[in-house]
Design a protein around this motif. Sequence first.
Motif, mmCIF file in Angstrom:
data_model
loop_
_atom_site.group_PDB
_atom_site.id
_atom_site.type_symbol
_atom_site.label_atom_id
_atom_site.label_comp_id
_atom_site.label_asym_id
_atom_site.label_seq_id
_atom_site.Cartn_x
_atom_site.Cartn_y
_atom_site.Cartn_z
ATOM 1 N N GLY A 47 16.519 42.447 35.652
ATOM 2 C CA GLY A 47 15.725 43.438 34.696
ATOM 3 C C GLY A 47 16.324 44.781 34.971
ATOM 4 N N VAL A 48 17.280 44.933 35.728
ATOM 5 C CA VAL A 48 17.941 46.340 35.784
ATOM 6 C C VAL A 48 18.754 46.404 34.519
ATOM 7 C CG1 VAL A 48 19.339 47.946 37.259
ATOM 8 C CG2 VAL A 48 17.529 46.407 38.392
ATOM 9 N N ARG A 49 18.548 47.747 34.063
ATOM 10 C CA ARG A 49 19.672 47.970 32.902
ATOM 11 C C ARG A 49 20.943 48.871 33.173
ATOM 12 N NH1 ARG A 49 15.025 51.616 29.984
ATOM 13 N NH2 ARG A 49 14.947 52.161 32.174
ATOM 14 N N VAL A 50 21.921 48.020 33.100
ATOM 15 C CA VAL A 50 23.224 48.519 33.632
ATOM 16 C C VAL A 50 24.076 48.799 32.483
ATOM 17 C CG1 VAL A 50 25.231 47.943 35.118
ATOM 18 C CG2 VAL A 50 23.025 47.012 35.833
ATOM 19 N N VAL A 51 24.923 49.833 32.593
ATOM 20 C CA VAL A 51 26.140 50.220 31.799
ATOM 21 C C VAL A 51 27.364 50.365 32.787
ATOM 22 C CG1 VAL A 51 26.933 51.892 30.075
ATOM 23 C CG2 VAL A 51 24.437 51.183 30.083
ATOM 24 N N GLU A 52 28.458 49.984 32.249
ATOM 25 C CA GLU A 52 29.826 50.241 32.955
ATOM 26 C C GLU A 52 30.515 50.950 31.926
ATOM 27 O OE1 GLU A 52 33.720 48.336 35.143
ATOM 28 O OE2 GLU A 52 32.350 47.101 34.029
ATOM 29 N N VAL A 115 18.683 53.969 30.835
ATOM 30 C CA VAL A 115 19.628 53.099 31.653
ATOM 31 C C VAL A 115 19.094 53.295 33.233
ATOM 32 C CG1 VAL A 115 21.798 52.891 32.442
ATOM 33 C CG2 VAL A 115 21.509 53.427 29.997
ATOM 34 N N ASP A 116 18.963 52.370 34.005
ATOM 35 C CA ASP A 116 18.758 52.367 35.338
ATOM 36 C C ASP A 116 19.939 52.711 36.269
ATOM 37 O OD1 ASP A 116 15.919 51.562 34.783
ATOM 38 O OD2 ASP A 116 16.630 49.707 34.482
ATOM 39 N N VAL A 117 20.979 51.897 35.768
ATOM 40 C CA VAL A 117 22.438 52.078 36.642
ATOM 41 C C VAL A 117 23.389 52.359 35.713
ATOM 42 C CG1 VAL A 117 23.959 50.867 38.239
ATOM 43 C CG2 VAL A 117 21.527 50.629 38.488
ATOM 44 N N ILE A 118 24.440 53.131 36.095
ATOM 45 C CA ILE A 118 25.547 53.503 35.413
ATOM 46 C C ILE A 118 26.530 53.486 36.612
ATOM 47 C CG2 ILE A 118 27.204 55.151 34.531
ATOM 48 C CD1 ILE A 118 24.908 56.585 33.020
ATOM 49 N N LEU A 147 23.921 56.354 39.650
ATOM 50 C CA LEU A 147 25.241 56.604 39.267
ATOM 51 C C LEU A 147 26.011 56.497 40.226
ATOM 52 C CD1 LEU A 147 27.242 57.672 37.082
ATOM 53 C CD2 LEU A 147 27.194 60.032 37.655
ATOM 54 N N VAL A 148 26.961 55.242 40.114
ATOM 55 C CA VAL A 148 27.795 54.782 41.223
ATOM 56 C C VAL A 148 29.176 54.899 40.571
ATOM 57 C CG1 VAL A 148 28.050 53.077 42.599
ATOM 58 C CG2 VAL A 148 25.983 53.191 41.739
ATOM 59 N N LEU A 149 30.212 55.645 41.345
ATOM 60 C CA LEU A 149 31.484 56.054 40.781
ATOM 61 C C LEU A 149 32.524 55.602 42.134
ATOM 62 C CD1 LEU A 149 30.968 59.552 39.719
ATOM 63 C CD2 LEU A 149 30.789 57.512 38.327
ATOM 64 N N GLY A 150 33.584 55.309 41.612
ATOM 65 C CA GLY A 150 34.987 55.225 42.257
ATOM 66 C C GLY A 150 35.974 56.118 41.772
ATOM 67 N N VAL A 151 36.635 57.037 42.418
ATOM 68 C CA VAL A 151 37.562 57.791 42.174
ATOM 69 C C VAL A 151 38.659 57.788 43.234
ATOM 70 C CG1 VAL A 151 36.289 59.466 40.666
ATOM 71 C CG2 VAL A 151 36.745 60.101 43.089
ATOM 72 N N TRP A 152 39.882 58.233 42.923
ATOM 73 C CA TRP A 152 40.846 58.116 43.883
ATOM 74 C C TRP A 152 40.964 59.288 44.897
ATOM 75 C CZ3 TRP A 152 43.065 53.726 44.951
ATOM 76 C CH2 TRP A 152 43.207 52.947 43.975
ATOM 77 N N ASP A 153 41.089 59.226 46.276
ATOM 78 C CA ASP A 153 41.155 60.187 47.100
ATOM 79 C C ASP A 153 42.637 60.935 46.785
ATOM 80 O OD1 ASP A 153 40.752 61.909 49.299
ATOM 81 O OD2 ASP A 153 39.931 60.232 50.495
#
Length: 277
Positions: A47-52, A115-118, A147-153
């Motif tokens: 049921g969680v609404r997710v967008v990538e 949206v619940d999760v991006i 909001l869950v992210l990954g970027v380069w260090d």
Amino acid sequence: MTDEQREQLLDNWDSASGGWARQAERTREWLAPLSNWMLDKSELAPGVRVVELAAGPGDLSLLAAPRVAPTKVLCSDAVESMVDAARERAKEHGVENVEFGRLQLEWIDLPAASVDVIMCRFGLMFAVDPAAALRECRRVLAPGGRLVLGVWDVPGVNAAFSLLRDAAAALELLGETEGPGAFALSEPGLLRRLHEEAGFLELDVAEVAVPERYESVVDWIGTVVDRSASFGAMWRQLDDMQRAQVREEIRRRAEPYLQSDGSVAAPMRALASVATV
């Protein structure tokens, strides 16, 4: 950045989409530590609404879909050919509860609080205006959303990319570039400051190691040509002699990472973050 430069950036990613499709399964395995961190922090459930966003071939969408079924994940990218690649992978993997569309990072064409999760893995640092992109994420997230992210260090801990770039630059084959790049958000504290300015409440940032091994220097270069829009665009413009010069310069600089069997063990590290509304 002008509109012309923005279009060139998108054109480069369009040219890279075939390489991303070829590398999709290898990339999925390589980035599993980061993907698992992001999925766990997303706290997904039916049921969680997710967008990538900036999904490329859609790794996170395909991994998230079983966790939120029967709700559909929205897998998006600014480049249509990337969306097509993700759509084909969903078919190959038999994942049905994913829908696909084009969305820009700086103007997300979705209603407020819908949206619940991006999730966005290695996309935000390529936004022309990352502050605007974070504000848009804040706008479309519902109260309590994540909001869950990954970027380069920083480049110093990411030799697999920075060494190749530096080798080309040393040979004066890599011209001056404007706008976003792989390390645009690696400055210590920058990610936290941008989140705070966008209005996010809590932010957790972690360092996640994602080392990769290549069969040889040639395999290393070919893989980065496939994955990097900027390096790939540069490489395609070189003649055979220039490419040989780049390979030799990379071999010289890569000595600390070369193994006895000729393979390359390249250190890589991401910054992973989760923020709440």
